[in-house]
Design a protein around this motif. Structure first.
Motif, PDB file in Angstrom:
ATOM      1  N   ALA A 127       0.822  -1.210   0.000  1.00  0.00           N
ATOM      2  CA  ALA A 127       0.000   0.000   0.000  1.00  0.00           C
ATOM      3  C   ALA A 127       0.858   1.263   0.000  1.00  0.00           C
ATOM      4  CB  ALA A 127      -0.927  -0.001   1.217  1.00  0.00           C
ATOM      5  N   GLN A 128       1.899   1.288   0.816  1.00  0.00           N
ATOM      6  CA  GLN A 128       2.728   2.480   0.893  1.00  0.00           C
ATOM      7  C   GLN A 128       3.588   2.659  -0.357  1.00  0.00           C
ATOM      8  OE1 GLN A 128       2.130   4.812   2.966  1.00  0.00           O
ATOM      9  NE2 GLN A 128       0.734   3.576   4.196  1.00  0.00           N
ATOM     10  N   SER A 129       4.009   1.559  -0.960  1.00  0.00           N
ATOM     11  CA  SER A 129       4.771   1.710  -2.209  1.00  0.00           C
ATOM     12  C   SER A 129       3.868   2.248  -3.319  1.00  0.00           C
ATOM     13  CB  SER A 129       5.413   0.387  -2.627  1.00  0.00           C
ATOM     14  OG  SER A 129       4.439  -0.573  -2.950  1.00  0.00           O
ATOM     15  N   TYR A 130       2.606   1.840  -3.334  1.00  0.00           N
ATOM     16  CA  TYR A 130       1.659   2.377  -4.307  1.00  0.00           C
ATOM     17  C   TYR A 130       1.424   3.864  -4.054  1.00  0.00           C
ATOM     18  CZ  TYR A 130      -2.421   2.703  -7.317  1.00  0.00           C
ATOM     19  OH  TYR A 130      -3.303   3.069  -8.295  1.00  0.00           O
ATOM     20  N   ARG A 131       1.315   4.224  -2.782  1.00  0.00           N
ATOM     21  CA  ARG A 131       1.123   5.633  -2.426  1.00  0.00           C
ATOM     22  C   ARG A 131       2.322   6.465  -2.885  1.00  0.00           C
ATOM     23  NH1 ARG A 131       0.642   7.852   3.719  1.00  0.00           N
ATOM     24  NH2 ARG A 131       0.203  10.004   3.230  1.00  0.00           N
ATOM     25  N   LEU A 186       2.871  19.816  -0.098  1.00  0.00           N
ATOM     26  CA  LEU A 186       1.951  18.748   0.295  1.00  0.00           C
ATOM     27  C   LEU A 186       2.440  17.396  -0.204  1.00  0.00           C
ATOM     28  CD1 LEU A 186      -0.755  18.162   1.665  1.00  0.00           C
ATOM     29  CD2 LEU A 186      -1.865  18.591  -0.506  1.00  0.00           C
ATOM     30  N   GLU A 187       2.972  17.351  -1.406  1.00  0.00           N
ATOM     31  CA  GLU A 187       3.484  16.097  -1.960  1.00  0.00           C
ATOM     32  C   GLU A 187       4.715  15.610  -1.189  1.00  0.00           C
ATOM     33  OE1 GLU A 187       1.742  14.350  -4.114  1.00  0.00           O
ATOM     34  OE2 GLU A 187       0.331  16.013  -4.145  1.00  0.00           O
ATOM     35  N   ILE A 188       5.585  16.545  -0.795  1.00  0.00           N
ATOM     36  CA  ILE A 188       6.756  16.161  -0.008  1.00  0.00           C
ATOM     37  C   ILE A 188       6.322  15.594   1.340  1.00  0.00           C
ATOM     38  CG2 ILE A 188       8.767  17.090   1.232  1.00  0.00           C
ATOM     39  CD1 ILE A 188       9.148  19.004  -1.164  1.00  0.00           C
ATOM     40  N   ALA A 189       5.325  16.220   1.967  1.00  0.00           N
ATOM     41  CA  ALA A 189       4.813  15.719   3.249  1.00  0.00           C
ATOM     42  C   ALA A 189       4.198  14.332   3.078  1.00  0.00           C
ATOM     43  CB  ALA A 189       3.793  16.694   3.821  1.00  0.00           C
ATOM     44  N   ASP A 190       3.422  14.126   2.012  1.00  0.00           N
ATOM     45  CA  ASP A 190       2.828  12.809   1.747  1.00  0.00           C
ATOM     46  C   ASP A 190       3.906  11.757   1.501  1.00  0.00           C
ATOM     47  OD1 ASP A 190       0.240  13.617   2.076  1.00  0.00           O
ATOM     48  OD2 ASP A 190      -0.284  13.585  -0.051  1.00  0.00           O
ATOM     49  N   ALA A 191       4.938  12.141   0.759  1.00  0.00           N
ATOM     50  CA  ALA A 191       6.016  11.191   0.472  1.00  0.00           C
ATOM     51  C   ALA A 191       6.758  10.811   1.746  1.00  0.00           C
ATOM     52  CB  ALA A 191       6.995  11.795  -0.539  1.00  0.00           C
ATOM     53  N   ARG A 192       6.993  11.778   2.608  1.00  0.00           N
ATOM     54  CA  ARG A 192       7.694  11.491   3.864  1.00  0.00           C
ATOM     55  C   ARG A 192       6.849  10.582   4.765  1.00  0.00           C
ATOM     56  NH1 ARG A 192      10.810  16.273   6.458  1.00  0.00           N
ATOM     57  NH2 ARG A 192      12.096  15.758   4.683  1.00  0.00           N
ATOM     58  N   GLU A 193       5.555  10.849   4.823  1.00  0.00           N
ATOM     59  CA  GLU A 193       4.665  10.009   5.628  1.00  0.00           C
ATOM     60  C   GLU A 193       4.608   8.587   5.073  1.00  0.00           C
ATOM     61  OE1 GLU A 193       0.001   9.775   7.048  1.00  0.00           O
ATOM     62  OE2 GLU A 193       0.727  11.568   6.048  1.00  0.00           O
ATOM     63  N   SER A 213       5.878   5.145   6.965  1.00  0.00           N
ATOM     64  CA  SER A 213       4.973   4.014   7.118  1.00  0.00           C
ATOM     65  C   SER A 213       5.546   2.765   6.463  1.00  0.00           C
ATOM     66  CB  SER A 213       3.608   4.334   6.494  1.00  0.00           C
ATOM     67  OG  SER A 213       2.991   5.374   7.194  1.00  0.00           O
ATOM     68  N   TYR A 214       6.183   2.951   5.321  1.00  0.00           N
ATOM     69  CA  TYR A 214       6.820   1.834   4.630  1.00  0.00           C
ATOM     70  C   TYR A 214       7.926   1.238   5.508  1.00  0.00           C
ATOM     71  CZ  TYR A 214       8.998  -0.889   0.897  1.00  0.00           C
ATOM     72  OH  TYR A 214       9.523  -1.910   0.141  1.00  0.00           O
ATOM     73  N   GLU A 215       8.750   2.115   6.080  1.00  0.00           N
ATOM     74  CA  GLU A 215       9.840   1.649   6.940  1.00  0.00           C
ATOM     75  C   GLU A 215       9.316   0.928   8.179  1.00  0.00           C
ATOM     76  OE1 GLU A 215      12.043   5.227   7.663  1.00  0.00           O
ATOM     77  OE2 GLU A 215      13.029   5.150   5.689  1.00  0.00           O
ATOM     78  N   ALA A 216       8.199   1.410   8.753  1.00  0.00           N
ATOM     79  CA  ALA A 216       7.606   0.738   9.915  1.00  0.00           C
ATOM     80  C   ALA A 216       7.118  -0.655   9.541  1.00  0.00           C
ATOM     81  CB  ALA A 216       6.461   1.580  10.466  1.00  0.00           C
ATOM     82  N   ASN A 217       6.479  -0.783   8.384  1.00  0.00           N
ATOM     83  CA  ASN A 217       6.020  -2.097   7.931  1.00  0.00           C
ATOM     84  C   ASN A 217       7.199  -3.014   7.632  1.00  0.00           C
ATOM     85  OD1 ASN A 217       3.022  -2.249   7.701  1.00  0.00           O
ATOM     86  ND2 ASN A 217       3.367  -0.344   6.604  1.00  0.00           N
TER      87      ASN A 217
END
Length: 129
Positions: A17-21, A94-101, A105-109
């Motif tokens: 999911a996070q890689s798709y995001r 906004l895109e930079i903030a979304d990418a960082r989030e 999340s990807y790293e946590a998973n």
């Protein structure tokens, strides 16, 4: 299905999911200067599989409803009678903030996936002794 397999499948669904995001965010950034481009967003939901494991499910990609910025450039091929055309509605901050989030999340998973793998490996070592 063992608890280790369930944990791995949950972590794998989060990774997917996070890689798709991140892919959607990169498309938005790539089209920041494309006239008329509308920012894409992706939503997630809970997916209960047959085994009773909750996983991350991807919703349909949606377009941001905000209007793009009107840009004055009379020589642009898409300009109207007043010399304006509609630019994209992508906001780089906004895109930079979304990418960082999404990255966090990807790293946590990924860490959850790795911890589960290590626990499974440790259990197998204990059972061999």
């Amino acid at each position: 299905m063992s608890d280790f397999s369930k944990a791995l499948s949950v972590a794998a669904s989060g990774l997917k999911a996070q890689s798709y995001r991140l892919r959607i965010v990169s498309e938005n950034v790539a089209n920041i200067d494309t006239p008329g481009y509308r920012r894409k967003t992706v939503a997630f939901s809970e997916d209960r599989t047959v085994t009773g494991v909750s996983a991350v499910a991807l919703e349909k990609v949606a377009l941001d409803r905000r209007l793009g910025e009107r840009i004055y450039d009379p020589g642009h091929p898409m300009a109207d009678q007043s010399g304006h055309y509609v630019g994209s509605n992508v906001d780089l901050i906004l895109e930079i903030a979304d990418a960082r989030e999404a990255q966090r999340s990807y790293e946590a998973n990924l860490k959850m996936f790795d911890q589960t793998r290590q626990m499974s490996s440790g259990l197998m070592d204990l059972l061999r002794k």
